[in-house]
Design an enzyme around this catalytic site. Structure first.
Site, PDB file in Angstrom:
ATOM      1  NE  ARG A   1      32.616 -29.142  56.056  1.00 39.23           N
ATOM      2  CZ  ARG A   1      33.377 -30.221  56.115  1.00 39.23           C
ATOM      3  NH1 ARG A   1      33.921 -30.568  55.142  1.00 39.23           N
ATOM      4  NH2 ARG A   1      33.339 -30.738  57.324  1.00 39.23           N
TER       5      ARG A   1
ATOM      6  CE  LYS B   1      25.478 -32.667  64.563  1.00 40.75           C
ATOM      7  NZ  LYS B   1      26.812 -33.103  64.144  1.00 40.75           N
TER       8      LYS B   1
HETATM    9  N1  BES Z   1      28.979 -29.004  64.623  1.00 41.61           N
HETATM   10  C1  BES Z   1      29.400 -30.086  63.904  1.00 41.61           C
HETATM   11  C2  BES Z   1      30.934 -30.340  64.669  1.00 41.61           C
HETATM   12  C3  BES Z   1      30.764 -30.766  66.044  1.00 41.61           C
HETATM   13  C4  BES Z   1      31.067 -32.016  66.370  1.00 41.61           C
HETATM   14  C5  BES Z   1      31.263 -29.787  66.850  1.00 41.61           C
HETATM   15  C6  BES Z   1      31.152 -32.441  67.630  1.00 41.61           C
HETATM   16  C7  BES Z   1      31.452 -30.142  68.295  1.00 41.61           C
HETATM   17  C8  BES Z   1      31.310 -31.389  68.658  1.00 41.61           C
HETATM   18  C9  BES Z   1      29.597 -29.940  62.556  1.00 41.61           C
HETATM   19  O1  BES Z   1      28.528 -29.157  61.834  1.00 41.61           O
HETATM   20  C10 BES Z   1      29.469 -31.336  61.936  1.00 41.61           C
HETATM   21  O2  BES Z   1      28.373 -31.801  62.068  1.00 41.61           O
HETATM   22  N2  BES Z   1      30.576 -31.784  61.484  1.00 41.61           N
HETATM   23  C11 BES Z   1      30.650 -33.180  60.817  1.00 41.61           C
HETATM   24  C12 BES Z   1      31.288 -32.916  59.330  1.00 41.61           C
HETATM   25  C13 BES Z   1      31.109 -34.216  58.554  1.00 41.61           C
HETATM   26  C14 BES Z   1      29.750 -34.558  58.453  1.00 41.61           C
HETATM   27  C15 BES Z   1      31.755 -34.017  57.436  1.00 41.61           C
HETATM   28  C16 BES Z   1      31.511 -33.995  61.573  1.00 41.61           C
HETATM   29  O3  BES Z   1      32.383 -33.632  62.296  1.00 41.61           O
HETATM   30  O4  BES Z   1      31.096 -35.246  62.018  1.00 41.61           O
HETATM   31 MN    MN Z   2      26.872 -30.390  61.396  1.00 40.37          MN
END
Ligand code: BES
Ligand code: MN
Ligand code: ZN
Length: 494
Positions: free
Chosen positions: A349, A275
């Site tokens: 997921r 990230k």
């Molecule tokens: N934990 C994150 C989602 C999230 C983002 C929760 C911001 C709270 C605040 C999750 O694991 C994630 O990184 N999701 C990605 C999925 C994508 C890579 C398909 C996302 O939402 O960007």
């Molecule tokens: Mn994630």
């Protein structure tokens, strides 16, 4: 926090703070308001007018009584027009009162209740008091540590004998409030202090206090069980994954069996698909779903409903290192399906897929999962609303009734079957992500593959797990969102 039911005349009540509820636009017509206003020679009405205090929900007005009443201060707390669910209104009222008492740095409070509050509603008052008084102060030292906290609340009631049911209501309300607080604490706890093993230790502690059954699988156990997706997500961290299964079995015959599943990423760096730095620290809260499940199990142990309740948590830390899983990897799963990894940041997921397959084997009447799953859900619904998906309309209505009682915002999103084809992989049964558009939906469609056709609700709590400001029962930081809704769902009240 101590709570007592006190029979006393409002103008004789001795306290650091006396709280007076006010329904919007009906100032003079309210019992407590009128008696205090009379005792203060009409000052209350004049001040309310000058300050434009109408009794809107969560509006407050503080004043010093300067020796004209035994109470040192009076705080008016607005109830709004009371068109919402009464449980939620009462909870919010009590929370605002408790928060303002903490803000005034006092130890004791006398709380007047809205006219016509029933004894059976005391539970929600107690819940609100605990929720509103909540603060996460563990790491504050010296001047930063709070010197005073609200310790004692006397709740004014009309004369007559206090019933056992009223006392039990307060007790249950305190226990439920503490269960939500426990979830908030877990969310606020930084990842260097709360690892997957720490989540498991917390589950064991809750199980011990509440006399629940609990099973914990470590890294080896997760692999041995066949939860290869969960294992893969955890393999890049020195803080090894844990799988947690808690069970509550009622003494009476169970009406149904409900299984709750929580995403427990104690930290989500994104893994090799790392990230950006900005906001990464918030990913210590990526176990908000797990926290909701832990809070629920603690509450269930106190409430003792006639329902069998299981709490399942997939806990892991998503980190990049030499042993981490990679984009392009293919893994099997507990369900048997193979999955091609696209982006290691879509880790939630994967953990949930195995946890859901495990849940399905329990032959439940309903599976409910909670997960801080997608940024896309926050884009769709904002920061304070859960996006939920349901396999049938009946269970969707049941969740909405529960959420209304809990005062939590949950909005249904569609399991749009046409988007399922985005999850087709060339070399495995499934890919685990689709395109950017509808990201919350493709995540839900992926999860559905592992539910073995059981009735299922998926709650994407990415937004409301965390709040950037205190409002109503919600503090700044971890919210414990989900605990109250799931508890209402279990209790089956509407
Ligand atoms: N934990 C994150 C989602 C999230 C983002 C929760 C911001 C709270 C605040 C999750 O694991 C994630 O990184 N999701 C990605 C999925 C994508 C890579 C398909 C996302 O939402 O960007
Ligand atoms: Mn994630
Ligand atoms: Zn995540």
């Amino acid at each position: 926090m101590q709570m007592q039911l006190a029979v006393s005349d409002v103008i004789r009540a001795e306290a650091d703070v006396l709280v007076v509820p006010v329904t919007e636009g009906a100032l003079g017509r309210q019992r407590f308001f009128a008696s205090i206003d009379a005792a203060l020679g009409g000052t209350l009405t004049r001040l309310a007018e000058a300050q434009e205090f109408q009794g809107k929900a969560e509006q407050t007005l503080e004043l010093a009584t300067l020796g004209r009443l035994p109470a040192v201060r009076v705080v008016l707390v607005g109830l709004g027009s009371r068109r919402g669910h009464d449980a939620a209104t009462l909870r919010t009222f009590a929370a605002v009162a408790a928060r303002s008492a903490n803000g005034l740095r006092v130890r004791s409070m006398v709380l007047g209740l809205p006219d016509k509050t029933a004894g059976s509603e005391l539970r929600h008052v107690a819940e609100g008091l605990v929720l509103g008084a909540y603060r996460f102060t563990k790491y504050l030292t010296g001047d930063r540590a709070p010197k005073q906290t609200l310790e004692r609340v006397d709740i004014l009631r009309p004369a007559g004998k206090v019933t056992a049911a009223e006392r039990r209501g307060l007790e249950i309300g305190i226990a439920v409030g503490e269960a939500v607080s426990l979830a908030r604490d877990a969310v606020n706890e930084p990842a260097n202090e709360l690892s997957p093993a720490g989540l498991a230790a917390l589950a064991i502690r809750i199980a011990k206090v509440g006399r629940l059954k609990v099973i914990v699988l470590d890294k080896k156990g997760i692999l041995a069980k066949g939860m290869k997706l969960h294992y893969a997500v955890g393999q890049g961290s020195v803080n090894e994954p844990r799988f947690i299964h808690m069970t509550y079995i009622p003494k009476k015959r169970a009406r149904e069996r409900l299984v709750f599943v929580g995403k427990g990423l104690t930290f989500d760096s994104g893994g090799l698909s790392i990230k950006p730095a900005a906001g990464m620290g918030d990913m210590k809260t990526d176990m908000g779903g797990a926290a909701a499940v832990l809070g629920l199990m603690a509450a269930v142990a106190a409430v003792e409903p006639a329902v069998e309740v299981h709490g399942i948590i997939g806990a892991a830390e998503n980190m990049p290192d030499g042993g981490a899983y990679r984009p392009g990897d293919v893994f099997g799963s507990l369900d048997g399906k193979t999955v091609e990894i696209v982006n290691t940041d879509a880790e939630g997921r994967l953990v949930l897929a195995d946890a859901l397959a495990y849940a399905a084997r329990l032959e439940p009447d309903l599976i409910v999962d909670a997960a801080t799953l997608t940024g896309a859900c926050m884009v769709a619904l904002g920061k304070s609303c859960t996006g939920y998906f349901a396999t049938a309309d009946g269970i969707a209505r049941r969740l909405e009734r529960a959420a209304a009682l809990a005062g939590e915002q949950m909005w249904r999103l569609p399991l749009a079957d046409d988007q399922r084809e985005q999850l087709k992989s060339d070399i495995a049964d499934l890919k685990h992500t689709g395109e950017r558009w509808g990201g919350a939906i493709t995540a839900a469609l992926f999860l559905r593959e592992f539910t073995a056709g059981h009735a299922w609700i998926h709650c994407d709590i990415a937004g409301p797990a965390l709040s950037d400001r205190a409002t109503g029962v919600i503090p700044k930081g971890g919210t414990g969102h989900g605990v109250l809704t799931f508890l209402a769902l279990v209790e089956g009240v509407s």
